[in-house]
Enzyme design. Structure first.
Site, PDB file in Angstrom:
ATOM      1  N   TYR A  33      -2.909  18.844  -6.042  1.00  0.00           N
ATOM      2  CA  TYR A  33      -4.240  18.310  -5.761  1.00  0.00           C
ATOM      3  C   TYR A  33      -4.437  18.111  -4.270  1.00  0.00           C
ATOM      4  O   TYR A  33      -3.478  18.180  -3.493  1.00  0.00           O
ATOM      5  CB  TYR A  33      -4.460  16.989  -6.508  1.00  0.00           C
ATOM      6  CG  TYR A  33      -3.744  15.791  -5.901  1.00  0.00           C
ATOM      7  CD1 TYR A  33      -2.357  15.643  -6.013  1.00  0.00           C
ATOM      8  CD2 TYR A  33      -4.445  14.817  -5.202  1.00  0.00           C
ATOM      9  CE1 TYR A  33      -1.712  14.545  -5.454  1.00  0.00           C
ATOM     10  CE2 TYR A  33      -3.803  13.705  -4.643  1.00  0.00           C
ATOM     11  CZ  TYR A  33      -2.445  13.583  -4.769  1.00  0.00           C
ATOM     12  OH  TYR A  33      -1.802  12.506  -4.219  1.00  0.00           O
ATOM     13  N   LYS A 149       2.088  18.534  -2.704  1.00  0.00           N
ATOM     14  CA  LYS A 149       1.139  17.499  -3.141  1.00  0.00           C
ATOM     15  C   LYS A 149       0.911  17.651  -4.645  1.00  0.00           C
ATOM     16  O   LYS A 149      -0.142  18.116  -5.110  1.00  0.00           O
ATOM     17  CB  LYS A 149      -0.166  17.583  -2.343  1.00  0.00           C
ATOM     18  CG  LYS A 149      -0.947  16.272  -2.401  1.00  0.00           C
ATOM     19  CD  LYS A 149      -1.916  16.148  -1.261  1.00  0.00           C
ATOM     20  CE  LYS A 149      -2.833  14.938  -1.387  1.00  0.00           C
ATOM     21  NZ  LYS A 149      -2.152  13.663  -1.526  1.00  0.00           N
ATOM     22  N   GLU A 182       7.462   6.833   3.546  1.00  0.00           N
ATOM     23  CA  GLU A 182       5.996   6.808   3.629  1.00  0.00           C
ATOM     24  C   GLU A 182       5.473   5.819   2.604  1.00  0.00           C
ATOM     25  O   GLU A 182       6.254   5.163   1.908  1.00  0.00           O
ATOM     26  CB  GLU A 182       5.417   8.203   3.387  1.00  0.00           C
ATOM     27  CG  GLU A 182       5.706   8.741   2.006  1.00  0.00           C
ATOM     28  CD  GLU A 182       5.104  10.126   1.744  1.00  0.00           C
ATOM     29  OE1 GLU A 182       4.110  10.502   2.374  1.00  0.00           O
ATOM     30  OE2 GLU A 182       5.649  10.823   0.867  1.00  0.00           O
ATOM     31  N   LEU A 207       5.037  13.530   2.671  1.00  0.00           N
ATOM     32  CA  LEU A 207       3.966  14.524   2.612  1.00  0.00           C
ATOM     33  C   LEU A 207       3.435  14.705   4.035  1.00  0.00           C
ATOM     34  O   LEU A 207       3.243  13.709   4.750  1.00  0.00           O
ATOM     35  CB  LEU A 207       2.838  14.010   1.711  1.00  0.00           C
ATOM     36  CG  LEU A 207       1.651  14.954   1.595  1.00  0.00           C
ATOM     37  CD1 LEU A 207       1.989  16.144   0.694  1.00  0.00           C
ATOM     38  CD2 LEU A 207       0.423  14.231   1.068  1.00  0.00           C
TER      39      LEU A 207
HETATM   40  N1  PDD Z   1      -2.817  10.533  -0.819  1.00  0.00           N
HETATM   41  N2  PDD Z   1       1.648  10.461   1.504  1.00  0.00           N
HETATM   42  C1  PDD Z   1       1.342  10.450   0.193  1.00  0.00           C
HETATM   43  C2  PDD Z   1       2.425  10.232  -0.805  1.00  0.00           C
HETATM   44  C3  PDD Z   1       0.011  10.645  -0.207  1.00  0.00           C
HETATM   45  O1  PDD Z   1      -0.290  10.649  -1.520  1.00  0.00           O
HETATM   46  C4  PDD Z   1      -0.997  10.830   0.779  1.00  0.00           C
HETATM   47  C5  PDD Z   1      -2.430  11.051   0.408  1.00  0.00           C
HETATM   48  C6  PDD Z   1      -0.621  10.806   2.122  1.00  0.00           C
HETATM   49  C7  PDD Z   1      -1.623  11.009   3.232  1.00  0.00           C
HETATM   50  O2  PDD Z   1      -2.079  12.334   3.267  1.00  0.00           O
HETATM   51  P1  PDD Z   1      -3.533  12.707   3.804  1.00  0.00           P
HETATM   52  O3  PDD Z   1      -3.640  12.163   5.169  1.00  0.00           O
HETATM   53  O4  PDD Z   1      -3.565  14.183   3.767  1.00  0.00           O
HETATM   54  O5  PDD Z   1      -4.531  12.058   2.861  1.00  0.00           O
HETATM   55  C8  PDD Z   1       0.713  10.632   2.446  1.00  0.00           C
HETATM   56  C9  PDD Z   1      -4.139  10.789  -1.356  1.00  0.00           C
HETATM   57  C10 PDD Z   1      -5.224  10.276  -0.473  1.00  0.00           C
HETATM   58  C11 PDD Z   1      -4.205  10.247  -2.778  1.00  0.00           C
HETATM   59  O6  PDD Z   1      -3.240  10.495  -3.497  1.00  0.00           O
HETATM   60  O7  PDD Z   1      -5.196   9.646  -3.155  1.00  0.00           O
END
Ligand code: PDD
Length: 287
Positions: A33, A149, A182, A207
């Site tokens: 996703y 992801k 993270e 990620l």
């Molecule tokens: N999550 N690390 C994890 C485990 C994440 O699920 C996310 C994003 C990030 C940040 O990535 P980005 O800057 O590309 O949003 C880091 C999304 C927002 C979610 O699962 O809702």
């Protein structure tokens, strides 16, 4: 106005949107996703999100459900049809619908795609950023391929729920070496007592966040002191500032980690500035 979702080629009422019970996303979490921020009628960093989507798909040998240009078109359409001016657009692709079997289905089975969008209040996000959030540490218990992801987010849900039950908004995973990897759905950052911004390298354990990449561009542009290296939970406790980044919250100041107050207990100036400037360092595609 009723909400609209895109499901496998059709725009349908959100309330009626459904996928088959034998979708592999439903049965095996066999899918990936993306979440893109929608800001002022623009999709933020869509090319980077679609690059990462392509990488996640290819790591799992799932085909694109349609051309990348078509995906871009649908993302825009779903945002527009839902009249989302600020919020998020979500895309999920799974390996498709097939009789339950751990082995991959035949190549004739097409991937499934779902796109949804929803509004959020920039004022509510800003109010939270002016207070800052609490995070709670949590032992790293995810598979090593967190660079993909994947929709398999049960460990993330458990970690975040545990933080919520203690009054926090995010969990910070801590690996076997005592280093922060993270957040449950964010990347983690600190500013040391010396004023150096630190975040963990994206080579392993995290990620590669798209917001993280935008912040790194901004850091370079503004010439801020920066180190990309692992940092421990202990170092974070003693930091001047901490914050998290994600498409859902830009840069969000952290004012408590576990029971420890970070810095002076108020959102830090670096996080606040990066949050203010963030969209000046991003690719903005008008919906
Ligand atoms: N999550 N690390 C994890 C485990 C994440 O699920 C996310 C994003 C990030 C940040 O990535 P980005 O800057 O590309 O949003 C880091 C999304 C927002 C979610 O699962 O809702």
């Amino acid at each position: 106005m009723s909400r609209i979702a895109y499901v496998n080629g059709q725009y349908v009422r959100h309330a009626d949107a459904a996928v088959h019970i034998e979708d592999r996303g439903y049965q095996f979490a066999d899918g990936v996703y993306e979440v893109c921020e929608v800001w002022n009628n623009q999709i933020v960093d869509m090319p980077r999100h679609l690059d990462r989507l392509g990488r996640s798909l290819s790591e799992l040998s799932i085909d694109w459900p349609m051309s990348r240009a078509a995906v871009e078109f649908v993302l825009r359409q779903v945002v527009r049809r839902n009249k989302v001016h600020n919020g998020i657009v979500y895309i999920q692709v799974t390996r498709g619908v097939s009789r339950r079997d751990h082995f991959f289905p035949p190549e004739t089975v097409a991937p499934s795609i779902v796109v949804t969008a929803r509004s959020s209040s920039p004022a509510a996000g800003q109010a939270l950023a002016e207070t800052g959030i609490s995070v709670f540490s949590y032992p790293e218990n995810r598979w090593p391929r967190v660079d993909i992801k994947s929709i398999a987010l049960l460990p993330n849900c458990l970690a975040k729920q545990s933080a919520k039950e203690k009054g926090g908004k995010e969990a910070w995973y801590v690996d076997a070496d005592g280093n922060v990897t993270e957040g449950g759905s964010t990347n983690a950052w600190i500013v040391t007592k010396e004023g150096v911004l630190v975040t963990r390298p994206a080579e392993n354990g995290i990620l590669r966040g798209i917001t993280r990449a935008g912040i790194l561009d901004l850091v370079a542009r503004e010439g801020l002191a920066f180190e990309e290296r692992a940092f421990s939970l202990e170092e974070a406790y003693d930091a001047r500032e901490a914050f998290v980044t994600a498409a859902t919250n830009i840069a969000m100041p952290v004012v408590r980690i576990d029971e420890r107050v970070i810095g002076n207990g108020h959102p830090g100036s670096v996080a606040t500035r990066l949050r203010e400037l963030f969209h000046t360092a991003t690719d903005l595609k008008v919906v």
